[in-house]
Design a protein around this motif. Structure first.
Motif, short mmCIF file in Angstrom:
data_model
loop_
_atom_site.label_atom_id
_atom_site.label_comp_id
_atom_site.label_asym_id
_atom_site.label_seq_id
_atom_site.Cartn_x
_atom_site.Cartn_y
_atom_site.Cartn_z
N MET A 1 4.26 13.80 16.12
CA MET A 1 2.93 13.14 15.59
C MET A 1 3.28 11.79 15.07
SD MET A 1 0.26 14.78 12.94
CE MET A 1 0.27 16.33 13.59
N ILE A 2 2.29 10.97 15.39
CA ILE A 2 2.46 9.52 14.85
C ILE A 2 1.42 9.51 13.54
CG2 ILE A 2 1.71 7.28 15.42
CD1 ILE A 2 2.51 7.77 18.17
N ILE A 3 1.89 9.28 12.45
CA ILE A 3 1.24 9.34 11.24
C ILE A 3 1.30 7.77 10.60
CG2 ILE A 3 0.96 10.29 8.94
CD1 ILE A 3 2.68 12.52 10.13
N ALA A 4 -0.11 7.27 10.38
CA ALA A 4 -0.13 6.12 9.70
C ALA A 4 -0.21 6.33 8.22
CB ALA A 4 -1.32 5.32 10.11
N VAL A 5 0.27 5.58 7.32
CA VAL A 5 0.39 5.75 5.81
C VAL A 5 0.37 4.70 5.30
CG1 VAL A 5 1.70 6.67 3.98
CG2 VAL A 5 2.26 7.70 6.23
N ASP A 6 -0.74 4.73 4.22
CA ASP A 6 -1.25 3.39 3.51
C ASP A 6 -0.02 3.35 2.27
OD1 ASP A 6 -2.68 1.37 2.35
OD2 ASP A 6 -3.73 2.77 1.10
N PHE A 7 -0.07 2.18 1.55
CA PHE A 7 0.95 1.95 0.54
C PHE A 7 0.44 2.23 -0.85
CE2 PHE A 7 3.64 -0.72 -2.18
CZ PHE A 7 4.88 0.11 -1.80
N ASP A 8 -0.54 1.28 -1.34
CA ASP A 8 -1.22 1.25 -2.35
C ASP A 8 -2.23 2.30 -2.77
OD1 ASP A 8 -0.04 -1.53 -3.77
OD2 ASP A 8 -0.56 -2.20 -1.84
N GLY A 9 -2.18 3.13 -3.65
CA GLY A 9 -2.95 4.11 -3.90
C GLY A 9 -2.71 5.44 -3.16
N THR A 10 -1.54 5.25 -2.28
CA THR A 10 -1.25 6.66 -1.28
C THR A 10 0.39 6.75 -1.85
OG1 THR A 10 -2.83 5.94 0.23
CG2 THR A 10 -1.06 7.53 0.93
N ILE A 11 1.17 5.87 -1.65
CA ILE A 11 2.51 5.92 -1.90
C ILE A 11 2.85 5.78 -3.36
CG2 ILE A 11 5.03 5.40 -1.17
CD1 ILE A 11 3.96 5.09 1.27
N VAL A 12 2.30 4.59 -3.99
CA VAL A 12 2.28 4.48 -5.17
C VAL A 12 0.90 4.08 -5.81
CG1 VAL A 12 4.38 3.23 -4.98
CG2 VAL A 12 2.37 1.77 -4.69
N LYS A 13 0.69 4.09 -7.09
CA LYS A 13 -0.76 3.94 -7.83
C LYS A 13 -0.89 2.64 -7.79
CE LYS A 13 0.31 7.68 -11.25
NZ LYS A 13 0.47 7.98 -12.58
N HIS A 14 -2.31 2.25 -7.57
CA HIS A 14 -2.83 0.99 -7.64
C HIS A 14 -2.56 0.01 -8.49
CE1 HIS A 14 -5.54 1.23 -3.93
NE2 HIS A 14 -5.73 2.35 -4.19
N ARG A 15 -1.71 -1.08 -8.09
CA ARG A 15 -1.40 -2.30 -9.16
C ARG A 15 -1.12 -3.47 -8.22
NH1 ARG A 15 -2.40 1.63 -11.88
NH2 ARG A 15 -1.24 2.28 -13.52
N TYR A 16 -1.99 -3.36 -7.12
CA TYR A 16 -1.77 -4.62 -6.20
C TYR A 16 -2.01 -5.93 -6.97
CZ TYR A 16 -2.63 -7.67 -2.28
OH TYR A 16 -2.48 -8.34 -1.26
N PRO A 17 -1.37 -7.03 -6.85
CA PRO A 17 -0.11 -7.14 -6.04
C PRO A 17 0.89 -6.55 -6.51
CG PRO A 17 -0.69 -9.32 -7.13
CD PRO A 17 -1.74 -8.18 -7.62
N GLU A 18 1.16 -6.08 -7.77
CA GLU A 18 2.50 -5.38 -7.97
C GLU A 18 2.39 -4.09 -7.15
OE1 GLU A 18 4.22 -7.36 -10.27
OE2 GLU A 18 2.80 -8.81 -10.07
N ILE A 19 3.77 -3.50 -7.61
CA ILE A 19 4.10 -2.02 -7.10
C ILE A 19 3.82 -1.35 -7.99
CG2 ILE A 19 5.59 -0.73 -6.03
CD1 ILE A 19 6.57 -3.03 -4.05
N GLY A 20 3.10 -0.23 -8.03
CA GLY A 20 2.81 0.69 -8.88
C GLY A 20 3.62 1.71 -8.89
#
Length: 140
Positions: A1-20
């Motif tokens: 299966m091809i799975i698209a994964v978001d980064f901010d708020g999905t893998i890490v907590k929202h701290r954009y532009p920093e990495i949460g």
């Protein structure tokens, strides 16, 4: 299966532009999906240096994506005149989904067992289904 994964708020907590900080079990779940031979695409609004930082953050935790912001690794977005940021994925994991982001254990169960959110919820809440009302024998 091809799975698209978001980064901010999905893998890490929202701290954009920093990495949460990592959302619990995100990278462990992604590594399990990769081990099961799913193709993961990092699908994020991050670009340039911010994108490089996110990719490296994931790589340091053992998560290597099949592609980043494109359908396949060899796709040249600069030469393709018909390039679209719309990915051809079977599943999108994103905190902006209708209803929000389930926990990563639920996400894994949905992908691994190929079940919908409704099926998982029904299984987990079967004991809470409303019981039929009993007939009253008294007039009040």
């Amino acid at each position: 299966m091809i799975i698209a994964v978001d980064f901010d708020g999905t893998i890490v907590k929202h701290r954009y532009p920093e990495i949460g900080e990592e959302i619990p079990f995100a990278t462990q779940t992604l590594k399990m999906l990769i081990a099961e031979r799913h193709q993961l695409i990092l699908w994020t609004v991050r670009e340039d240096r911010l994108l490089d930082e996110a990719v490296e953050w994931c790589r340091q935790r053992g998560v290597e994506f099949y592609a980043i912001n494109k359908d396949f690794p060899e796709e040249d977005v600069n030469k393709n005149q018909h390039y679209s940021r719309k990915l051809k994925a079977d599943l999108f994991i994103d905190d902006r989904n209708l209803g929000g982001l389930p926990d990563w254990g639920t996400i894994y169960k949905m992908v691994h067992e190929r079940k919908t959110w409704e099926q998982i919820w029904a299984e987990d809440n079967a004991e809470f289904e409303p019981q039929p009302k009993k007939k009253k024998w008294w007039p009040f």
